[in-house]
Scaffold this motif. Structure first.
Motif, PDB file in Angstrom:
ATOM      1  N   THR A  67     -20.080   4.994 -17.602  1.00 44.69           N
ATOM      2  CA  THR A  67     -20.111   6.009 -16.544  1.00 44.69           C
ATOM      3  C   THR A  67     -20.256   5.346 -15.189  1.00 44.69           C
ATOM      4  O   THR A  67     -19.551   5.682 -14.222  1.00 44.69           O
ATOM      5  CB  THR A  67     -21.261   6.998 -16.765  1.00 44.69           C
ATOM      6  N   PHE A  68     -21.150   4.373 -15.105  1.00 45.40           N
ATOM      7  CA  PHE A  68     -21.321   3.612 -13.860  1.00 45.40           C
ATOM      8  C   PHE A  68     -20.039   2.869 -13.498  1.00 45.40           C
ATOM      9  O   PHE A  68     -19.560   2.943 -12.358  1.00 45.40           O
ATOM     10  CB  PHE A  68     -22.468   2.610 -14.035  1.00 45.40           C
ATOM     11  N   LEU A  69     -19.454   2.168 -14.472  1.00 40.90           N
ATOM     12  CA  LEU A  69     -18.289   1.338 -14.191  1.00 40.90           C
ATOM     13  C   LEU A  69     -17.080   2.168 -13.795  1.00 40.90           C
ATOM     14  O   LEU A  69     -16.382   1.849 -12.827  1.00 40.90           O
ATOM     15  CB  LEU A  69     -17.963   0.474 -15.408  1.00 40.90           C
ATOM     16  N   VAL A  70     -16.829   3.251 -14.523  1.00 40.82           N
ATOM     17  CA  VAL A  70     -15.667   4.094 -14.222  1.00 40.82           C
ATOM     18  C   VAL A  70     -15.821   4.750 -12.856  1.00 40.82           C
ATOM     19  O   VAL A  70     -14.859   4.847 -12.081  1.00 40.82           O
ATOM     20  CB  VAL A  70     -15.490   5.155 -15.326  1.00 40.82           C
ATOM     21  N   THR A  71     -17.037   5.196 -12.550  1.00 37.36           N
ATOM     22  CA  THR A  71     -17.280   5.824 -11.246  1.00 37.36           C
ATOM     23  C   THR A  71     -17.071   4.827 -10.113  1.00 37.36           C
ATOM     24  O   THR A  71     -16.455   5.148  -9.081  1.00 37.36           O
ATOM     25  CB  THR A  71     -18.709   6.382 -11.180  1.00 37.36           C
ATOM     26  N   LEU A  72     -17.575   3.612 -10.295  1.00 41.96           N
ATOM     27  CA  LEU A  72     -17.406   2.582  -9.275  1.00 41.96           C
ATOM     28  C   LEU A  72     -15.935   2.245  -9.082  1.00 41.96           C
ATOM     29  O   LEU A  72     -15.439   2.139  -7.952  1.00 41.96           O
ATOM     30  CB  LEU A  72     -18.190   1.335  -9.670  1.00 41.96           C
ATOM     31  N   LEU A  73     -15.202   2.078 -10.195  1.00 39.56           N
ATOM     32  CA  LEU A  73     -13.775   1.759 -10.109  1.00 39.56           C
ATOM     33  C   LEU A  73     -12.992   2.902  -9.466  1.00 39.56           C
ATOM     34  O   LEU A  73     -12.044   2.659  -8.712  1.00 39.56           O
ATOM     35  CB  LEU A  73     -13.221   1.464 -11.504  1.00 39.56           C
ATOM     36  N   ALA A  74     -13.390   4.142  -9.757  1.00 39.51           N
ATOM     37  CA  ALA A  74     -12.717   5.290  -9.129  1.00 39.51           C
ATOM     38  C   ALA A  74     -12.889   5.237  -7.616  1.00 39.51           C
ATOM     39  O   ALA A  74     -11.953   5.510  -6.865  1.00 39.51           O
ATOM     40  CB  ALA A  74     -13.279   6.596  -9.685  1.00 39.51           C
ATOM     41  N   GLY A  75     -14.080   4.866  -7.162  1.00 43.41           N
ATOM     42  CA  GLY A  75     -14.308   4.728  -5.724  1.00 43.41           C
ATOM     43  C   GLY A  75     -13.468   3.624  -5.121  1.00 43.41           C
ATOM     44  O   GLY A  75     -12.902   3.778  -4.026  1.00 43.41           O
ATOM     45  N   ILE A  76     -13.365   2.494  -5.831  1.00 48.46           N
ATOM     46  CA  ILE A  76     -12.560   1.372  -5.339  1.00 48.46           C
ATOM     47  C   ILE A  76     -11.101   1.779  -5.198  1.00 48.46           C
ATOM     48  O   ILE A  76     -10.466   1.560  -4.159  1.00 48.46           O
ATOM     49  CB  ILE A  76     -12.692   0.163  -6.284  1.00 48.46           C
ATOM     50  N   PHE A  77     -10.544   2.381  -6.254  1.00 45.34           N
ATOM     51  CA  PHE A  77      -9.129   2.756  -6.222  1.00 45.34           C
ATOM     52  C   PHE A  77      -8.864   3.856  -5.191  1.00 45.34           C
ATOM     53  O   PHE A  77      -7.813   3.867  -4.542  1.00 45.34           O
ATOM     54  CB  PHE A  77      -8.666   3.199  -7.610  1.00 45.34           C
ATOM     55  N   THR A  78      -9.809   4.788  -5.030  1.00 46.43           N
ATOM     56  CA  THR A  78      -9.652   5.829  -4.012  1.00 46.43           C
ATOM     57  C   THR A  78      -9.578   5.220  -2.625  1.00 46.43           C
ATOM     58  O   THR A  78      -8.732   5.591  -1.804  1.00 46.43           O
ATOM     59  CB  THR A  78     -10.825   6.820  -4.081  1.00 46.43           C
ATOM     60  N   SER A  79     -10.466   4.274  -2.376  1.00 47.53           N
ATOM     61  CA  SER A  79     -10.498   3.623  -1.062  1.00 47.53           C
ATOM     62  C   SER A  79      -9.199   2.873  -0.790  1.00 47.53           C
ATOM     63  O   SER A  79      -8.647   2.950   0.313  1.00 47.53           O
ATOM     64  CB  SER A  79     -11.691   2.665  -0.993  1.00 47.53           C
ATOM     65  N   VAL A  80      -8.724   2.144  -1.790  1.00 48.73           N
ATOM     66  CA  VAL A  80      -7.473   1.393  -1.625  1.00 48.73           C
ATOM     67  C   VAL A  80      -6.321   2.343  -1.321  1.00 48.73           C
ATOM     68  O   VAL A  80      -5.486   2.088  -0.432  1.00 48.73           O
ATOM     69  CB  VAL A  80      -7.176   0.549  -2.881  1.00 48.73           C
ATOM     70  N   ALA A  81      -6.278   3.469  -2.038  1.00 51.42           N
ATOM     71  CA  ALA A  81      -5.184   4.422  -1.842  1.00 51.42           C
ATOM     72  C   ALA A  81      -5.254   5.112  -0.485  1.00 51.42           C
ATOM     73  O   ALA A  81      -4.226   5.321   0.175  1.00 51.42           O
ATOM     74  CB  ALA A  81      -5.206   5.470  -2.958  1.00 51.42           C
ATOM     75  N   LEU A  82      -6.457   5.451  -0.031  1.00 57.70           N
ATOM     76  CA  LEU A  82      -6.604   6.243   1.189  1.00 57.70           C
ATOM     77  C   LEU A  82      -6.693   5.404   2.458  1.00 57.70           C
ATOM     78  O   LEU A  82      -6.268   5.842   3.527  1.00 57.70           O
ATOM     79  CB  LEU A  82      -7.855   7.134   1.090  1.00 57.70           C
ATOM     80  N   LEU A  83      -7.262   4.202   2.345  1.00 61.24           N
ATOM     81  CA  LEU A  83      -7.603   3.445   3.547  1.00 61.24           C
ATOM     82  C   LEU A  83      -6.688   2.265   3.834  1.00 61.24           C
ATOM     83  O   LEU A  83      -6.853   1.609   4.862  1.00 61.24           O
ATOM     84  CB  LEU A  83      -9.054   2.944   3.455  1.00 61.24           C
ATOM     85  N   SER A  84      -5.758   1.976   2.941  1.00 59.43           N
ATOM     86  CA  SER A  84      -4.947   0.770   3.125  1.00 59.43           C
ATOM     87  C   SER A  84      -4.166   0.818   4.443  1.00 59.43           C
ATOM     88  O   SER A  84      -4.132  -0.165   5.193  1.00 59.43           O
ATOM     89  CB  SER A  84      -3.991   0.582   1.941  1.00 59.43           C
ATOM     90  N   HIS A  85      -3.547   1.962   4.751  1.00 58.64           N
ATOM     91  CA  HIS A  85      -2.776   2.069   5.986  1.00 58.64           C
ATOM     92  C   HIS A  85      -3.683   2.039   7.213  1.00 58.64           C
ATOM     93  O   HIS A  85      -3.344   1.434   8.233  1.00 58.64           O
ATOM     94  CB  HIS A  85      -1.930   3.339   5.979  1.00 58.64           C
ATOM     95  N   LEU A  86      -4.862   2.699   7.118  1.00 55.61           N
ATOM     96  CA  LEU A  86      -5.789   2.724   8.248  1.00 55.61           C
ATOM     97  C   LEU A  86      -6.298   1.317   8.570  1.00 55.61           C
ATOM     98  O   LEU A  86      -6.305   0.903   9.746  1.00 55.61           O
ATOM     99  CB  LEU A  86      -6.964   3.647   7.934  1.00 55.61           C
ATOM    100  N   ILE A  87      -6.709   0.577   7.544  1.00 55.55           N
ATOM    101  CA  ILE A  87      -7.240  -0.760   7.775  1.00 55.55           C
ATOM    102  C   ILE A  87      -6.143  -1.699   8.286  1.00 55.55           C
ATOM    103  O   ILE A  87      -6.379  -2.531   9.166  1.00 55.55           O
ATOM    104  CB  ILE A  87      -7.900  -1.296   6.494  1.00 55.55           C
ATOM    105  N   THR A  88      -4.927  -1.551   7.750  1.00 57.73           N
ATOM    106  CA  THR A  88      -3.816  -2.361   8.252  1.00 57.73           C
ATOM    107  C   THR A  88      -3.567  -2.077   9.723  1.00 57.73           C
ATOM    108  O   THR A  88      -3.360  -2.997  10.530  1.00 57.73           O
ATOM    109  CB  THR A  88      -2.539  -2.066   7.439  1.00 57.73           C
ATOM    110  N   TRP A  89      -3.605  -0.798  10.102  1.00 54.21           N
ATOM    111  CA  TRP A  89      -3.411  -0.431  11.507  1.00 54.21           C
ATOM    112  C   TRP A  89      -4.525  -0.993  12.391  1.00 54.21           C
ATOM    113  O   TRP A  89      -4.266  -1.530  13.471  1.00 54.21           O
ATOM    114  CB  TRP A  89      -3.365   1.088  11.631  1.00 54.21           C
ATOM    115  N   LEU A  90      -5.768  -0.887  11.929  1.00 52.12           N
ATOM    116  CA  LEU A  90      -6.890  -1.405  12.711  1.00 52.12           C
ATOM    117  C   LEU A  90      -6.791  -2.913  12.896  1.00 52.12           C
ATOM    118  O   LEU A  90      -7.035  -3.436  13.987  1.00 52.12           O
ATOM    119  CB  LEU A  90      -8.210  -1.045  12.029  1.00 52.12           C
ATOM    120  N   LEU A  91      -6.424  -3.624  11.824  1.00 47.70           N
ATOM    121  CA  LEU A  91      -6.310  -5.079  11.920  1.00 47.70           C
ATOM    122  C   LEU A  91      -5.158  -5.490  12.830  1.00 47.70           C
ATOM    123  O   LEU A  91      -5.238  -6.510  13.529  1.00 47.70           O
ATOM    124  CB  LEU A  91      -6.116  -5.679  10.527  1.00 47.70           C
TER     125      LEU A  91
END
Length: 304
Positions: A67-91
């Motif tokens: 439960t801990f591992l799946v929840t953590l991985l879900a957060g990681i994948f969500t962040s990658v999917a949602l924030l990749s363009h934002l972080i690329t733009w900021l950088l």
């Protein structure tokens, strides 16, 4: 721990892993889930099949802390999917404040890791220096020019990158840059070359499940020495995060510059005061994350 909290900690790890030079392992350490993550990954093995046969799927799931591992991985994948363009733009558009912010994160994290250590002898000081030296060597290493890499290179790159990714202070994406595999992997994803993608993922899984057992053993037997080593990794990584650097090719960063040199060569403002402010914001963010996880903070994790 509240599962929503684990999810958001996973999101912070995913956001960090998107930035070459910043490690998701650092965010795991800051947010207080690092040791639970290592223990959980280190506990995955064939013995869980026996638990499943004897006691059922629910018992095996609990024994593996999934439960801990799946929840953590879900957060990681969500962040990658949602924030990749934002972080690329900021950088791309605001590099100085972004790198300054991450520098603040690292500075505060080093203090957070070292402060509660009970053992401060020669072994810990040597580990700290070794960590700093290793991170500096990686930061200064020349990248390898890889063209039309075969499948086995994708596998090996995944194994090396994932080991770096779970070490605070060493970025898996930065290791890929040094290996010359950052761009080929992105191109494989964009072109849908699934054999190369699967080889990379298989390498990640192999490297993770092999390396994590060593980390788990070190955490349980040489906790303070390992934490000093990890603090050294983070200290050495500050060289990579220096805000005033030229833009290189394929996501790499160029030469280190003074603020004046940066403004002269790039024609952009040095933003020294904004950089100082973002360092302070990074330090404050670490303090707030630390205060938000009183049960799983670094001080309690350092207890033998």
């Amino acid at each position: 721990m509240i599962r929503l909290g684990v999810y958001f900690r996973g999101m912070s790890m995913g956001a960090a892993d998107l930035v070459p030079g910043v490690s998701g392992g650092t965010m795991a350490l800051i947010t207080g889930v690092y040791e639970e993550l290592i223990d959980t990954l280190g506990g995955l093995g064939p013995h869980l099949l026996g638990v499943w046969r004897r006691e059922g799927l629910v018992a095996a799931w609990r024994a593996a802390n999934l439960t801990f591992l799946v929840t953590l991985l879900a957060g990681i994948f969500t962040s990658v999917a949602l924030l990749s363009h934002l972080i690329t733009w900021l950088l791309d558009d605001h590099p100085v404040p972004v790198w300054a912010f991450f520098s603040g994160l690292i500075l505060a994290s080093i203090a957070l890791v070292l402060a509660p250590l009970r053992q401060r002898g020669l072994a810990q000081w040597l580990a700290l220096l070794v960590g700093i030296g290793a991170a500096l060597a990686i930061a200064l290493a020349p990248g390898i020019d890889t063209v039309d890499a075969p499948v086995w290179v994708f596998f090996a790159s995944g194994a090396l990158a994932i080991c770096a990714m779970i070490l605070p202070g060493i970025s898996g994406s930065f290791i890929l840059l040094l290996l010359g595999m950052y761009q080929p992997i992105l191109e494989a994803v964009n072109a849908g070359r699934y054999l190369h993608i699967l080889a990379f993922l298989a390498g990640c899984a192999t490297g993770l499940l092999s390396f994590v057992h060593l980390l788990k053993w070190l955490l349980h037997h040489y906790h303070d020495t390992l934490m000093a080593l990890l603090a050294g990794f983070m200290g050495g990584s500050l060289l990579v995060l220096w805000p005033w650097r030229e833009a290189g090719e394929h996501g790499q960063r160029g030469d280190w510059l003074t603020p004046g040199q940066y403004a002269h060569l790039t024609g952009l403002p040095a933003q020294v005061w904004l950089a100082a402010l973002m360092v302070a914001v990074g330090v404050l963010a670490v303090w707030l994350l630390y205060r938000a996880a009183p049960v799983h903070n670094v001080a309690q994790q350092s207890s033998p």
